[in-house]
Motif scaffolding. Structure first.
Motif, PDB file in Angstrom:
ATOM      1  N   ALA A 188       0.832  -1.204   0.000  1.00  0.00           N
ATOM      2  CA  ALA A 188       0.000   0.000   0.000  1.00  0.00           C
ATOM      3  C   ALA A 188       0.865   1.253   0.000  1.00  0.00           C
ATOM      4  CB  ALA A 188      -0.933  -0.010   1.212  1.00  0.00           C
TER       5      ALA A 188
ATOM      6  N   TRP B 107       1.288   4.143  -2.938  1.00  0.00           N
ATOM      7  CA  TRP B 107       1.244   5.596  -2.702  1.00  0.00           C
ATOM      8  C   TRP B 107       2.480   6.264  -3.289  1.00  0.00           C
ATOM      9  CZ3 TRP B 107       4.830   8.485   0.010  1.00  0.00           C
ATOM     10  CH2 TRP B 107       4.526   9.823   0.180  1.00  0.00           C
TER      11      TRP B 107
ATOM     12  N   SER C 193       2.216   6.677  -6.949  1.00  0.00           N
ATOM     13  CA  SER C 193       1.332   7.794  -7.315  1.00  0.00           C
ATOM     14  C   SER C 193       2.050   9.128  -7.185  1.00  0.00           C
ATOM     15  CB  SER C 193       0.073   7.788  -6.431  1.00  0.00           C
ATOM     16  OG  SER C 193       0.367   8.165  -5.090  1.00  0.00           O
TER      17      SER C 193
ATOM     18  N   TYR D 293      -7.035   0.523   2.666  1.00  0.00           N
ATOM     19  CA  TYR D 293      -5.867   1.380   2.432  1.00  0.00           C
ATOM     20  C   TYR D 293      -5.126   0.947   1.166  1.00  0.00           C
ATOM     21  CZ  TYR D 293      -1.442   3.756   3.554  1.00  0.00           C
ATOM     22  OH  TYR D 293      -0.317   4.542   3.517  1.00  0.00           O
TER      23      TYR D 293
ATOM     24  N   ASN E 102      -4.796   3.350  -2.256  1.00  0.00           N
ATOM     25  CA  ASN E 102      -3.511   3.750  -2.827  1.00  0.00           C
ATOM     26  C   ASN E 102      -3.279   3.150  -4.215  1.00  0.00           C
ATOM     27  OD1 ASN E 102      -2.740   5.432  -0.746  1.00  0.00           O
ATOM     28  ND2 ASN E 102      -1.719   3.814   0.398  1.00  0.00           N
TER      29      ASN E 102
ATOM     30  N   LYS F  29      -5.220   5.289  -6.476  1.00  0.00           N
ATOM     31  CA  LYS F  29      -4.537   6.579  -6.656  1.00  0.00           C
ATOM     32  C   LYS F  29      -3.356   6.438  -7.612  1.00  0.00           C
ATOM     33  CE  LYS F  29      -2.443  10.417  -4.130  1.00  0.00           C
ATOM     34  NZ  LYS F  29      -2.018  10.932  -2.807  1.00  0.00           N
TER      35      LYS F  29
ATOM     36  N   ASP G  90     -11.318   7.576   0.689  1.00  0.00           N
ATOM     37  CA  ASP G  90     -10.291   7.669  -0.349  1.00  0.00           C
ATOM     38  C   ASP G  90     -10.471   6.605  -1.426  1.00  0.00           C
ATOM     39  OD1 ASP G  90      -9.136   9.806   0.882  1.00  0.00           O
ATOM     40  OD2 ASP G  90      -7.596   8.642   1.924  1.00  0.00           O
TER      41      ASP G  90
ATOM     42  N   ASN H 259     -10.540   8.159  -5.079  1.00  0.00           N
ATOM     43  CA  ASN H 259      -9.462   7.807  -6.011  1.00  0.00           C
ATOM     44  C   ASN H 259      -9.974   7.015  -7.196  1.00  0.00           C
ATOM     45  OD1 ASN H 259      -7.658   9.127  -4.345  1.00  0.00           O
ATOM     46  ND2 ASN H 259      -6.993   7.265  -3.296  1.00  0.00           N
TER      47      ASN H 259
END
Length: 650
Positions: A246, A250, A253, A404, A408, A411, A446, A450
């Protein structure tokens, strides 16, 4: 490291020479003996350094300064040797020379001691938490040596020490951009990448976080790509613990957002497929590819459903035309938004399990992401294969970690898809579109946002790329249908939240995929013209403009639909009374509608011609090149078609 040993050869030779000449001193013998003691200690440290595994960046600088100090010491001792009476008489040695030389040698001893200690202290369990301190050479630039200290531990320490060092670099990277650039320049990325692949959970997370923070500008990202960040991240996304994956997602991204050119580098290392696998986990069925998009037609799915249930499916349920549109049956506006989605899911479930397996949509509301990852729960027999991603034990992860991870991964796909047709094609050929649709419906926070942003970016690229638009959003694609269903659900709901504007933009970008018989899209967008929030009204006007512009094959039909939905009266209010950016967007739409259907009675009743005449006198409006191009022609067409009936309307 071999280069460092070669560099050390001359300082060691100089030290030996100083020791030898100190014994030959004729004058200032006491001072020379003191220098000899310092140099002997320094020589011992140099030999120790030659045997040690050192961090190269500070080592080169310290060795260079040490060599300069030994050169000066050798010159000073040489003056004290017995060279004859005349030379001794004319050789002048200032009184402070030995004191100054002693200080320089002490500094070199301190620098070398720091270098050796920072390279070995992390392996010393008894001294693990001891503060190493800064070397004398760091007096003018303490931050650089704090960075050196942590990077040295990353190179030479044990796993726990390296995890702590990575956390320290995270703190430094958060402070400002200069620290981030120093970490990259001082070769901090290679040991971070090494640790992210082989460290413990905490250390891997810290490394991924640090790398994400370091990629603040294109130059930094490019250096990290060259250092191998794509390969390291791909390995973690395939095999690492979910929490680390995760954090890596991130970081991907962040790097892609700050340097779009890195998108292709990540794609070449299979990162797209791995990320899609993560959003698909416990969201849709676990197949290597969503088979229905490539191997089955929607007709065969419907026929299978018909045969298995004995009930007929309405033949006009999915009627697609040559323009890539989607048709919904008349009189079915209140049809459940998930009917087709559920139909496809249940059919695929029966096919994959021989008619005996069960795949149920989990939960009944958007908050079910906390209990099952927000989607369709797959049977255990499918958990072994997830687009090449290891899923062993992942079903036992806590719901927060799963959410989570999905957030991510979505994203990362959002940033990777931005403006990149090849990556968008790769994403849409997988199960990602259906996953995004499910997460937009079932997810929260999120995860939902996302997913909406990822869909928006894909739709924006599809708007400009006809090949992608035809392949990804063709009418026979159940995934595309599911996407449109969820985008429309958000727009119809019309709640002013983070999802509304991305969904408005997405529907506008897909305007050329809808047929004239697709009437349910225009109405909700027209209603948003009456929205109190200016940005919502503006985006709704821009989206409707994409339906009404002449680039859209069905611009006349869509313009009539906008008028029928009551768009004219809303647009008049927006042009007269809204903020300037909303006025421009609304006036552009008015011009297109007036151009497309100038004989409309509704336009005459709404006094659109008067609106255009008023707008033509507003300098700030006419400065817009689009308005300046459209408005005169729209006025001419309205005057031509409505002149005979104008008196009756006014």
């Amino acid at each position: 490291m071999d280069d460092l040993k070669q560099i050390l050869a001359r300082p060691i030779q100089l030290a030996e020479q100083v020791i030898k000449w100190s014994d030959e001193a004729y004058t200032f013998r006491q001072e020379c003996m003191e220098l000899k003691a310092k140099v002997e200690r320094l020589a011992g440290l140099l030999r120790q350094a030659a045997r040690a595994d050192l961090y190269e960046r500070p080592a080169r600088r310290i060795f260079d300064d040490t060599e300069k100090a030994l050169d000066k010491a050798l010159a000073l001792v040489d003056k004290c040797r017995a060279h004859g009476l005349v030379r001794r008489v004319f050789t002048i040695i200032p009184a402070g020379s030995f004191k100054k030389m002693t200080n320089q040698l002490d500094n070199s001893v301190g620098d070398l001691s720091w270098l050796l200690r920072v390279s070995s202290s992390a392996n010393d369990d008894d001294d693990f938490d001891a503060h190493i301190g800064l070397p004398p050479i760091a007096q003018n630039e303490p931050i650089l040596f704090l960075i050196w200290e942590q990077i040295a531990v990353l190179y030479t320490g044990n796993l726990e020490a390296r995890a702590d060092a990575a956390a320290s670099l995270v703190s430094l990277a958060r402070d400002n951009d200069r620290y981030s650039k120093l970490i990259i320049e001082e070769d901090g990325v290679p040991p971070l990448l090494k640790l992210v692949k082989e460290g413990h959970l905490e250390g891997q997370e810290n490394c991924a976080l640090a790398i994400g923070l370091l990629g603040r500008d294109p130059e930094c990202v490019e250096q990290m790509v060259q250092a191998g960040v794509c390969l390291a991240f791909a390995k973690v996304l395939k095999e690492g613990p979910m929490k680390v994956q995760a954090m890596v997602a991130w970081a991907v991204s962040e790097l892609a957002a700050n340097h779009p050119k890195s998108q292709d580098a990540f794609a070449q290392h299979n990162v797209i497929r791995l990320l899609v696998g993560h959003i698909a986990f416990e969201t849709v069925q676990e197949h290597s590819k969503y088979a229905i998009t490539s191997k089955m037609s929607i007709h065969s799915v419907l026929m299978d459903k018909k045969n298995s249930t004995g009930s007929a499916v309405q033949p006009d349920l999915l009627d697609a035309g040559e323009h890539g549109g989607m048709r919904y049956p008349a009189g079915h506006a209140s049809q459940s938004k998930n009917e087709i989605h559920s139909l496809v899911q249940s059919t695929m479930a029966s096919k994959s399990t021989g008619g005996s397996g069960k795949h149920n949509i989990s939960g009944s509301g958007k908050h079910n992401i906390s209990s099952n990852g927000g989607g369709v729960v797959a049977t255990k027999q499918h958990n072994a294969s997830l687009s090449g991603t290891s899923t062993r034990g992942r079903e036992f992860e806590d719901p927060e970690t799963k959410a989570y991870m999905k957030a991510n991964a979505a994203k990362a796909l959002w940033q990777l898809a931005k403006g990149n047709a090849a990556i968008c094609k790769s994403i849409t050929e997988s199960r990602a579109l259906l996953c995004f649709a499910v997460l937009l419906e079932k997810g929260e926070g999120d995860v939902q946002y996302n997913s909406a942003m990822a869909l928006m970016e894909i739709c924006c690229v599809a708007e400009q790329n006809s090949d992608l638009r035809r392949s990804a959003f063709k009418p026979t694609s159940p995934a595309a249908r599911a996407v449109v269903d969820q985008l429309l659900r958000v727009v119809e709901k019309a709640e002013y939240d983070d999802l509304l504007i991305p969904c408005i933009i997405s529907l506008g970008c897909l305007s050329r995929t809808f047929r004239a018989t697709e009437t349910r899209i225009i109405g909700p967008l027209v209603k948003l013209l009456d929205e109190r929030e200016a940005d919502v009204s503006r985006e709704a006007a821009i989206a409707l403009t994409k339906f009404a512009c002449t680039d859209n094959y069905l611009h006349v039909d869509h313009s009539k639909a906008i008028i029928s939905a009551g768009g004219a009266k809303h647009l008049v209010q927006l042009v007269y009374f809204s903020e300037q950016v909303v006025q421009i967007a609304s006036l552009t739409l008015v011009c297109y509608i007036a151009h497309n259907v100038p004989d409309s009675e509704e336009l005459a009743q709404a006094e659109i011609l008067t609106v255009l005449e008023w707008a033509s006198k507003q300098a700030y409006m006419m400065q817009d090149p689009v308005i300046d191009n459209l408005l005169p022609e729209a006025k001419i067409r309205l005057e031509l078609y409505q002149s005979r009936g104008a008196k009756g309307y006014h």
